[in-house]
Design a protein around this motif. Structure first.
Motif, short mmCIF file in Angstrom:
data_model
loop_
_atom_site.label_atom_id
_atom_site.label_comp_id
_atom_site.label_asym_id
_atom_site.label_seq_id
_atom_site.Cartn_x
_atom_site.Cartn_y
_atom_site.Cartn_z
N ASN A 54 107.88 98.10 6.04
CA ASN A 54 106.73 97.82 5.19
C ASN A 54 106.01 99.09 4.71
O ASN A 54 104.97 99.02 4.07
CB ASN A 54 105.73 96.90 5.88
CG ASN A 54 105.26 97.44 7.22
OD1 ASN A 54 105.75 98.46 7.70
ND2 ASN A 54 104.30 96.75 7.83
N PRO A 99 102.38 101.97 1.49
CA PRO A 99 102.65 100.61 1.97
C PRO A 99 103.16 99.74 0.84
O PRO A 99 102.69 99.84 -0.30
CB PRO A 99 101.28 100.13 2.47
CG PRO A 99 100.48 101.38 2.70
CD PRO A 99 100.97 102.35 1.67
N GLY A 109 94.65 91.20 3.64
CA GLY A 109 94.95 91.94 4.86
C GLY A 109 94.38 91.22 6.07
O GLY A 109 93.74 90.17 5.93
N SER A 161 99.49 94.07 5.52
CA SER A 161 99.78 93.78 6.93
C SER A 161 99.42 92.34 7.27
O SER A 161 98.43 91.79 6.79
CB SER A 161 98.98 94.72 7.83
OG SER A 161 99.40 96.05 7.69
N ASN A 179 97.80 97.16 12.61
CA ASN A 179 98.71 98.24 13.04
C ASN A 179 100.18 97.83 13.05
O ASN A 179 100.97 98.31 13.87
CB ASN A 179 98.32 98.74 14.45
CG ASN A 179 96.86 99.13 14.53
OD1 ASN A 179 96.34 99.75 13.62
ND2 ASN A 179 96.21 98.74 15.62
N ASP A 180 100.59 96.96 12.13
CA ASP A 180 101.99 96.52 12.14
C ASP A 180 102.90 97.43 11.30
O ASP A 180 104.09 97.18 11.18
CB ASP A 180 102.11 95.07 11.67
CG ASP A 180 101.67 94.85 10.23
OD1 ASP A 180 101.23 95.83 9.59
OD2 ASP A 180 101.74 93.71 9.74
N GLY A 181 102.34 98.47 10.72
CA GLY A 181 103.15 99.48 10.06
C GLY A 181 103.17 100.75 10.90
O GLY A 181 102.20 101.07 11.60
N THR A 217 97.61 100.00 9.12
CA THR A 217 97.25 98.64 8.70
C THR A 217 97.09 98.67 7.19
O THR A 217 96.31 99.45 6.65
CB THR A 217 95.94 98.19 9.35
OG1 THR A 217 96.07 98.24 10.77
CG2 THR A 217 95.61 96.76 8.93
N SER A 218 97.85 97.86 6.52
CA SER A 218 97.88 97.87 5.06
C SER A 218 97.07 96.71 4.49
O SER A 218 97.20 95.57 4.95
CB SER A 218 99.32 97.78 4.54
OG SER A 218 100.11 98.81 5.10
#
Length: 660
Positions: free
Chosen positions: A56, A89, A199, A93, A97-99, A122-123
């Motif tokens: 991502n 990105p 988000g 997200s 913090n999934d990136g 986090t995007s």
């Protein structure tokens, strides 16, 4: 995912500076390209590095291919400040913090990293979307929304001045109503604007989304947010910023209305910004700007289809209105008779009809002149309404004169001049070519010039007593490739006609029979040196305008028709008035022409002036209707065009396709 691009003149962008902590956390915006400073924390003896990101996050290596060799398979990038790292990105997200982006450093002889830093991302998707493509609805995901370009391939959103009256709270146009609340009909005049803030919900506890406008635009636009039950005013009229209350909604809908038309001091461009701001230190981590151009006010020429005709009902024009009703009926147009006029018969002088248009909406708009005589309240009280707008330009009453009435304002059909196309025609107005004091009021001419799309031209009109250009010129449609003709008043043609009839033995034929006790024969007219001297002077003045319009409208002699007229002057070479009803001052309704009846000399039972005009105009596919306005308008120094006004169909051509 890692991509490689060559280095270029990159625009300034946000930079993330790495620390020695080993783990970092950042919030980034989808589609935003961010630089990572990988050189701030380089371990001792490290010679190489590499960067890896989750799916991502797009990773870009930016470098000069002439100075640095791209690493082969299994090789690393050299520690060289000519190599830069950018990330972007590619989706919002789903969780905090999934990136992840991992930067690892290596020494020359080692295969394992001597140091690594992990950046958790986090995007969020932040976007302000408008009708950039001018297709009537919002375009999503467009770039470069802060630029506006003209032409058929141009881009950029358009804003209407919300100058009609859909609200019931006042008698004002909606753009001047500061108390009323928009309703469902009102927002149709506005341009939609969508704000995306997508988000994880938790991120918006620490970051806020803000809409902003510049102080100079506060009086030029107003923004409303659509709520569950009503529309909330959030920007404009003193409100420069608005913190968006997201409330777990990814997309919010706003409506934008224009408050002012362009002018010489206002180009028409207005801007709305959205920014993502960190609450802790008020740092802006993202900024996007969208631009709107406020749609201009556009005049319509005589060649456009008529829709409504306006006339005042005063004590002396009952017979004329009877004739006018029959003429309007033949042209299949609606007649509106104004009874609340305080004795003001000059409907043309009080106002000018035009329109404004955006891709999603258009409506007629009346321009109210600063003349303010008996009809001064009519445009706002009787014309303004739902989907019928109103605009005016105020001026000091002591500075208003005859030149500021709108009989002194016309517009040509579409023309091409030296290769330059004017697809909406060119506005024409009168004044002195030499005396700065004898001009149309600057507040009006500045407004006309500020619209940009009908490039105004000044004519010479102060040789006339009233001083209006509609006393010597008009345009009529023509059923040929050119599509129109300029008709000009011509004393020369009239005198030549009378001399011809005199030679034919009709010198005793009488003018004004049945309407004036002072009947004159052709012989008497041709013997009147004062009348001939005045008409010769007026012909010279008209010839000056003839040349101006040939130059500024790209006309040739074949585009011009000379209509017979004579003028009289109380003062030599000054203050000219038409000697008989001025046939150029006509009402054009499609192929039907309402022409002032001249009461010229009758030859074999027919008016020779009428016959001459018919021979000039009817071959173009036009029908001439001669209406008696002698007692109702001519004696008051005006004619049919001065006493009427017409709402016409807008152009099919879209003004934003122009290239001013």
């Amino acid at each position: 995912m890692q991509s490689v691009i060559a280095e270029d003149n990159m625009t300034e962008r946000r930079t993330i500076r790495l620390t020695n902590t080993g783990t970092m956390y950042e919030v980034c915006v989808v589609g935003e390209e961010i630089a990572i400073d990988v050189y701030r924390t380089v371990p001792r003896r490290a010679d190489f590095f590499d960067v890896r990101g989750t799916t991502n996050i797009d990773v870009f290596m930016v470098y000069n291919s002439r100075a640095i060799k791209k690493p082969g398979k299994g090789e690393k990038w050299p520690i060289d400040k000519g190599v830069k790292v950018h990330i972007s990105p590619n989706e919002p997200s789903r969780h905090l913090n999934d990136g992840k982006v991992k930067i690892s450093y290596y020494i020359s002889q080692g295969s394992d990293p001597v140091s690594s830093i992990v950046l958790y991302v986090t995007s969020v998707a932040i976007s302000l979307d408008v009708d950039v493509n001018r297709i009537g609805f919002v375009s999503r995901g467009m770039k470069n929304k802060d630029t506006w370009t003209w032409g058929p391939n141009g881009r950029g959103a358009i804003l209407l001045v919300n100058c009609d009256r859909d609200r019931n709270s006042s008698g004002l146009p909606d753009n001047e109503d500061s108390e009323g609340t928009p309703n469902a009909a009102d927002v149709k005049d506005m341009s939609p604007m969508f704000l995306t803030a997508e988000g994880p919900d938790e991120i918006f506890d620490d970051y806020r989304v803000i809409l902003e406008i510049e102080p100079c635009d506060s009086k030029r636009l107003r923004v409303y947010r659509q709520g569950k039950f009503q529309f909330k005013h959030v920007l404009g009229m003193g409100k420069l910023g608005y913190e968006v209350q997201r409330k777990n909604r990814d997309e919010m809908k706003f409506y934008v209305e224009g408050l002012q038309f362009p002018d010489t001091e206002f180009s028409g461009l207005v801007y709305v910004k959205v920014k993502l701001q960190r609450t802790q230190d008020l740092a802006d981590i993202f900024l996007e700007t969208v631009v709107f151009r406020v749609a201009p006010w556009i005049m319509t020429p005589n060649t456009q289809k008529p829709m409504e005709v306006y006339v005042s009902n005063v004590d002396t024009n009952e017979y004329f209105i009877k004739l006018l009703k029959e003429f309007v009926r033949k042209s299949r147009t609606t007649l509106i008779v104004c009874t609340e006029n305080c004795g003001d018969r000059w409907m043309q002088d009080e106002m000018e009809f035009g329109y404004t248009e955006a891709p999603h909406k258009r409506f007629p708009v009346v321009l109210d002149s600063p003349r303010d005589r008996g009809l001064k309240d009519f445009p706002q009280k009787k014309v303004l309404g739902p989907d019928f707008g109103y605009v005016t330009r105020k001026a000091n009453p002591d500075e208003i004169g005859s030149l500021d009435a709108f009989g002194n304002l016309e517009v040509s059909p579409p023309v091409t001049v030296n290769g330059k196309c004017y697809p909406l025609g060119r506005i024409l107005y009168g004044g002195s070519l030499t005396d700065p004091a004898l001009q149309m009021n600057k507040t009006v001419t500045d407004f006309l010039k500020g619209q940009q799309v009908q490039s105004p031209v000044q004519l010479y009109s102060t040789w006339l007593f009233v001083g209006h250009i509609d006393e010597f010129m008009s345009f009529v449609p023509a059923a040929d490739k050119r599509g129109f003709r300029l008709v000009l008043a011509s004393p020369r043609v009239c005198l030549d006609l009378f001399r011809e009839k005199q030679k034919e033995g009709f010198g005793d034929a009488v003018m004004f029979e049945g309407v004036d006790k002072d009947k004159l024969t052709i012989d008497e007219i041709l013997e009147d040196e004062s009348l001939k001297e005045c008409s010769q002077f007026c012909q010279e003045c008209i010839d000056i305008n003839r040349q101006i319009m040939k130059n500024k409208l790209g006309l040739i002699e074949a585009d011009i028709i000379d209509i017979p007229i004579l003028y009289k002057c109380d003062t030599p070479k000054k203050d000219a008035e038409s000697f008989f009803p001025d046939m150029v001052n006509m009402l054009v309704l499609g192929n039907h022409l309402g022409i002032p009846k001249p009461f010229g000399p009758k030859i074999n039972g027919k008016c020779c002036l009428e016959e001459k005009v018919q021979s000039l105009l009817e071959p173009l596919g036009l029908t001439c209707h001669f209406l008696d306005d002698f007692a109702s308008y001519h004696k008051y120094l005006g004619e049919i065009h001065c006493g009427t006004n017409v709402v016409r169909k807008p152009f099919n051509f879209k003004w934003w396709h122009c290239e001013p």
